[in-house]
Scaffold this motif. Structure first.
Motif, short mmCIF file in Angstrom:
data_model
loop_
_atom_site.label_atom_id
_atom_site.label_comp_id
_atom_site.label_asym_id
_atom_site.label_seq_id
_atom_site.Cartn_x
_atom_site.Cartn_y
_atom_site.Cartn_z
N LEU A 228 0.96 -0.99 -0.02
CA LEU A 228 -0.09 0.01 0.02
C LEU A 228 0.68 1.43 0.15
N LYS A 229 1.77 1.28 0.69
CA LYS A 229 2.70 2.45 0.97
C LYS A 229 3.27 2.67 -0.52
N ASP A 230 3.87 1.67 -1.36
CA ASP A 230 4.36 1.66 -2.66
C ASP A 230 3.04 2.40 -3.47
N TRP A 231 2.00 2.04 -3.29
CA TRP A 231 1.02 2.56 -4.32
C TRP A 231 0.63 4.16 -3.90
N PHE A 232 0.71 4.26 -2.76
CA PHE A 232 0.63 5.61 -2.20
C PHE A 232 1.54 6.58 -2.75
N ILE A 233 2.97 6.23 -2.96
CA ILE A 233 3.83 6.93 -3.43
C ILE A 233 3.64 7.07 -4.94
N ARG A 234 3.23 5.96 -5.49
CA ARG A 234 3.05 5.98 -6.96
C ARG A 234 1.97 7.00 -7.39
N LEU A 235 0.76 6.75 -6.80
CA LEU A 235 -0.40 7.73 -7.26
C LEU A 235 -0.15 9.01 -6.41
N ASP A 236 0.94 9.43 -5.61
CA ASP A 236 1.11 10.65 -5.04
C ASP A 236 0.13 11.08 -4.05
N LYS B 149 -14.45 12.89 -4.59
CA LYS B 149 -15.26 11.80 -5.47
C LYS B 149 -13.72 11.18 -6.19
N GLY B 150 -13.00 11.94 -6.60
CA GLY B 150 -11.70 11.48 -7.50
C GLY B 150 -10.74 10.74 -6.64
N MET B 151 -10.59 11.23 -5.43
CA MET B 151 -9.80 10.72 -4.55
C MET B 151 -10.37 9.29 -3.82
N GLN B 152 -11.71 9.36 -3.72
CA GLN B 152 -12.34 7.87 -3.33
C GLN B 152 -11.95 7.10 -4.54
N GLN B 153 -12.08 7.28 -5.81
CA GLN B 153 -11.89 6.39 -6.81
C GLN B 153 -10.32 6.06 -7.01
N LYS B 154 -9.54 7.00 -6.56
CA LYS B 154 -8.17 6.38 -6.66
C LYS B 154 -8.07 5.14 -5.65
N THR B 155 -8.82 5.50 -4.44
CA THR B 155 -8.52 4.48 -3.40
C THR B 155 -9.31 3.22 -3.68
N GLN B 156 -10.23 3.39 -4.16
CA GLN B 156 -10.98 1.98 -4.62
C GLN B 156 -10.08 1.24 -5.60
N PHE B 157 -9.36 1.96 -6.62
CA PHE B 157 -8.76 1.27 -7.43
C PHE B 157 -7.47 0.64 -6.91
N ILE B 158 -7.00 1.35 -5.83
CA ILE B 158 -5.90 0.63 -5.23
C ILE B 158 -6.41 -0.62 -4.42
N ALA B 159 -7.39 -0.85 -3.97
CA ALA B 159 -7.96 -1.76 -3.27
C ALA B 159 -8.36 -2.91 -4.29
N THR B 160 -8.78 -2.70 -5.49
CA THR B 160 -8.78 -3.58 -6.43
C THR B 160 -7.33 -4.36 -6.89
N VAL B 161 -6.42 -3.64 -6.91
CA VAL B 161 -5.12 -4.16 -7.59
C VAL B 161 -4.04 -4.44 -6.67
N VAL B 162 -4.41 -4.24 -5.23
CA VAL B 162 -3.13 -4.15 -4.31
C VAL B 162 -2.59 -5.72 -4.10
N HIS B 163 -3.66 -6.80 -4.23
CA HIS B 163 -3.25 -8.07 -4.11
C HIS B 163 -2.46 -8.70 -5.22
N PRO C 19 -11.57 13.72 -16.66
CA PRO C 19 -10.59 13.16 -17.78
C PRO C 19 -9.26 12.81 -17.30
N ILE C 20 -8.93 13.66 -16.14
CA ILE C 20 -7.47 13.40 -15.76
C ILE C 20 -7.16 12.11 -14.97
N ASN C 21 -8.26 11.89 -14.12
CA ASN C 21 -8.25 10.62 -13.42
C ASN C 21 -8.68 9.41 -14.43
N ALA C 22 -9.54 9.48 -15.34
CA ALA C 22 -9.67 8.60 -16.30
C ALA C 22 -8.53 8.17 -17.33
N ASN C 23 -7.70 9.46 -17.52
CA ASN C 23 -6.21 9.06 -18.16
C ASN C 23 -5.16 8.28 -17.33
N MET C 24 -5.51 8.71 -15.96
CA MET C 24 -4.33 7.81 -14.90
C MET C 24 -4.79 6.41 -14.94
#
Lengths: 435, 297
Positions: free
Chosen positions: B111-119, B133-147, B163-168
């Motif tokens: 998780l620490k790696d992901w937090f650094i990666r997504l700034d 909402k955008g921040m929540q979406q990032k959080t949800q994405f991390i939860a989906t891929v962390v394992h 658009p910015i988060n969609a691009n990310m």
């Protein structure tokens, strides 16, 4: 299994870390202590003596007949109309008008007061007058006043329970009743309180839409079980805090009470007059000690934990099922009534069980799983045959297993159901859905 | 194949959600699961996630019949996604990661790696309630891929993203694919299909109505139509037929009389007009989608 532990941990920690948990944990004992301490504190305050004027047309009463510890009487001899107008201005609470023929016709007795007379004051006045009238009637019937005095006895019985082996323990019917009432009340409140907490938790997961993520990691029944156990442990923690804090606070309160002037005076009187000391023993504190001596504390405490745990498990699984079927607390209301009804019914039945713990109704109420937690706890301080207790416990466990099976089946369908008004009939259908 | 869905049937009380669906989802690809609302996509995804079980048929995951242990190898971002509002971001992600079978220490370091990666380093102690909402979406994405799942299931992942988060998100998805993750991507937004997917399947009314590799599917829907630009007077000829014409723009769409008859068409065209441009009309997935859904109604 590991994952259920994770769920329990989350449910427990998020609740215990809340401010409201600590407020309730601290306020509970303070309230309990206050209920116990305030009457004592009030008793310590000097009571205001009420002053009453009496116009005695019968001439029967003399100043020595009119003695009462809470009321001060003053015999007056003025016209009734004048007294009616003046008594309150002169600082009297009430004015009593005794008619000429008070002995033969007591109905004519009239009490005038500015405000409504309190019931204890009214009965104090009546008691004093009654005593004199009765003595006069006795005298007229030819019974000497000494004989009359001798017949004024008060009977205080000591209740003793005898076990089949012949062991005798001093029992306390009044105390058992208090204990039973407290137990029943506590169970009633906690079943409702923690049951609805489980329901709120389920609704939160559903309405915040985290549910689908969670159940892609664990099975719905694991989540439900973890939630119920986690909240149950919060309940047990709260009990523990309440017990520890209440004991602590009552210790503090009783040291304060013990060093008070009243207690010192009581001790002096006891030393001076053993006869008085004996009657003083029958204080409420003594009753409490008696209850503690006469009840099987480990049995009652163990029983309480058992009936709290399984009663809670049974009801909270039903609350969880309801939470899963709705999308908001407001929507849940119509269904919670179905679950609350048996709890309320059990509580009402418990009032009768308390009066007659061995009646047929009390027996069945303490056997049926939905009403047994509260009713068996009410019966337990009075003493219950072992086989009845065992049967009731087994039935409760079976009831819990049945309810949780039903709930789990409703839950797994309900949590994924959005935007649909759910009826009880619909929920019944879910029971038979596959996978 | 990462996923082999074999003749899966799912019935509910009042309708059939899946009527014998079979699909092969290759490893290391982004596989688009398309279909109109109510076609059965979510039902299929829930079966793969073992949220519900099929009434008939079976699912093979990476060579094995689907088993509860596989949930730890699957990451799922549902369309209806949320978070515990009263929990801190860090606690919440730790909980979700551990539910997916990671140990506490492992979860923490990843998780620490992901937090650094997504700034988002300073979010750990923030309450979810306080996130945008955008921040929540990032959080949800991390939860989906962390394992680090073998299979990632994304249900309408771009809905609600700016658009910015969609691009990310798009970059992260492509990055995961590069590192070997297979991705099942459910959507009805055709532009993201064109952009991301390698293969697609189209589900309509509980059945698979179209499946295949993206370019191959597109070729199947070519109609021998060409867009032309010209000056002059354009009329039908033996080599082609004018489908539509825009006289002002000097452009038209023509349909060849026979496939591969481009040379005949061009020679017929230059007899009639001055030809500036001759380009094959490649059907968009939007058109294919609408056409197939209409046909299978």
């Amino acid at each position: 299994m590991n994952k259920i532990l994770l769920v329990i941990q989350r449910e427990y920690l998020t609740r215990v870390q809340k401010k409201s948990f600590w407020i309730a944990s601290l306020l509970g004992p303070i309230l309990i202590t206050a209920i116990y301490a305030i009457p004592i504190w009030l008793a310590m305050q000097d009571k205001e003596v009420k002053r009453i004027e009496i116009l005695d047309e019968s001439g029967l009463f003399q100043a020595k007949d009119l003695v009462d510890k809470e009321v001060e009487f003053k015999l007056v001899n003025k016209p009734a109309a004048e007294l009616k107008a003046s008594f309150s201005k002169e600082g009297f609470v009430a004015f009593v008008h005794l008619p000429k023929n008070i002995v033969s016709d007591s109905k004519e007795l009239k009490i005038y007061s500015e405000k409504n007379l309190s019931l204890p004051l009214k009965s104090s006045i009546e008691r004093v007058i009654e005593k004199k009238v009765r003595a006069t009637l006795m005298q007229q019937a030819g019974i000497a006043s000494e004989v009359y005095e001798k017949t004024q006895v008060e009977i205080n019985s000591e209740t003793i329970s005898v076990s089949s082996t012949g062991d005798e323990t001093s029992s306390s019917s009044g105390g058992a009743m208090i204990l039973a009432g407290v137990m029943g009340m506590l169970l009633y409140i906690t079943l409702l309180l923690y049951g609805s907490q489980v329901m709120a938790g389920v609704i939160e997961e559903k309405s915040s839409r985290i549910i689908e993520v969670i159940i892609s990691s664990i099975k719905p029944y694991q989540l439900m079980l973890g939630k119920i156990l986690g909240v149950g442990m919060v309940g047990l923690t709260q009990f523990l805090l309440w017990i520890v804090l209440t004991i602590g606070l009552t210790q503090v309160a009783s040291t304060f009470y013990g060093s008070s002037p009243i207690q010192q005076r009581v001790e002096q009187v006891k030393k001076a007059d053993p006869e008085v000391a004996k009657t003083m023993e029958a204080s409420p504190m003594d009753e409490v000690t008696k209850v503690i001596e006469s009840t099987n504390i480990p049995l009652v405490l163990g029983g309480f934990l058992f009936y709290f745990l399984f009663g809670y498990l049974l009801y909270s699984s039903l609350f969880a099922a309801i939470g899963s079927a709705v999308e908001s607390t407001a929507e849940a209301q119509q269904f919670t009534f179905i679950v609350m009804l048996p709890i309320i019914l059990a509580f009402i039945m418990a009032q009768f069980t308390m009066q007659d713990p061995d009646s047929t109704m009390a027996f069945w109420a303490s056997m049926i799983p939905f009403t047994s937690p509260i009713n068996m706890m009410v019966r337990l301080p009075y003493g219950v045959p072992m086989w009845e207790l065992a049967t009731s416990m087994v039935l409760l466990v079976l009831g819990f297993l049945g309810c949780s099976w039903i709930s789990a089946r409703i839950y797994r369908v309900g949590i994924l159901m959005y935007g649909k008004k759910i009826t009880v009939k619909e929920m019944a259908k879910w029971l038979f859905y596959k996978g | 194949m990462i996923l082999s869905i074999q003749n899966v049937v799912k019935r509910y009380a009042d309708h059939t959600a899946l009527a014998g669906v079979s699909l092969e989802i290759p490893k290391g690809q982004i596989f688009g699961l398309l279909g109109p609302n109510g076609a059965g996509k979510t039902s299929l995804i829930r079966i793969v996630n073992q949220i519900t079980a099929p009434d008939e048929g079976q699912v093979i995951f990476d060579g094995e019949v689907l088993h509860p242990k596989h949930v730890e190898q699957i990451g799922y971002l549902p369309e209806e996604r949320g978070l515990y509002k009263k929990m801190k971001v860090g606690d919440q992600l730790m909980y979700l990661a551990q539910l997916k079978g990671l140990s506490k220490a492992e979860a923490q370091s990843r998780l620490k790696d992901w937090f650094i990666r997504l700034d988002i380093k300073d979010w750990w102690y923030k309450q979810v309630d306080d996130l945008s909402k955008g921040m929540q979406q990032k959080t949800q994405f991390i939860a989906t891929v962390v394992h680090e799942p073998k299979l990632l299931i994304l249900d309408e992942p771009f809905s609600g993203f700016d658009p910015i988060n969609a691009n990310m998100l798009k970059d992260e998805i492509l990055g995961l694919k590069e590192r070997g993750t297979s991705i099942l991507f459910s959507t009805h937004r055709m532009e993201s299909v064109e952009e991301l997917c390698d293969s697609i399947a189209l589900i309509n009314q509980a059945k698979v109505v179209l499946t295949g590799e993206k370019e191959e599917v597109r070729n199947r829907f070519k109609k021998d139509e060409y867009a032309v630009k010209f000056s002059g007077e354009l009329t039908n000829s033996s080599a082609f037929e004018v489908v539509s014409i825009d006289a002002e723009q000097h452009s038209a769409v023509i349909k060849l009389a026979k496939s591969n008859g481009t040379n005949q068409a061009i020679s017929a065209l230059i007899k009639q007009v001055d030809l500036f441009e001759f380009k094959e009309v490649i059907p968009s997935f939007n058109d294919i989608f609408i056409q197939v859904v209409e046909e299978t109604k």
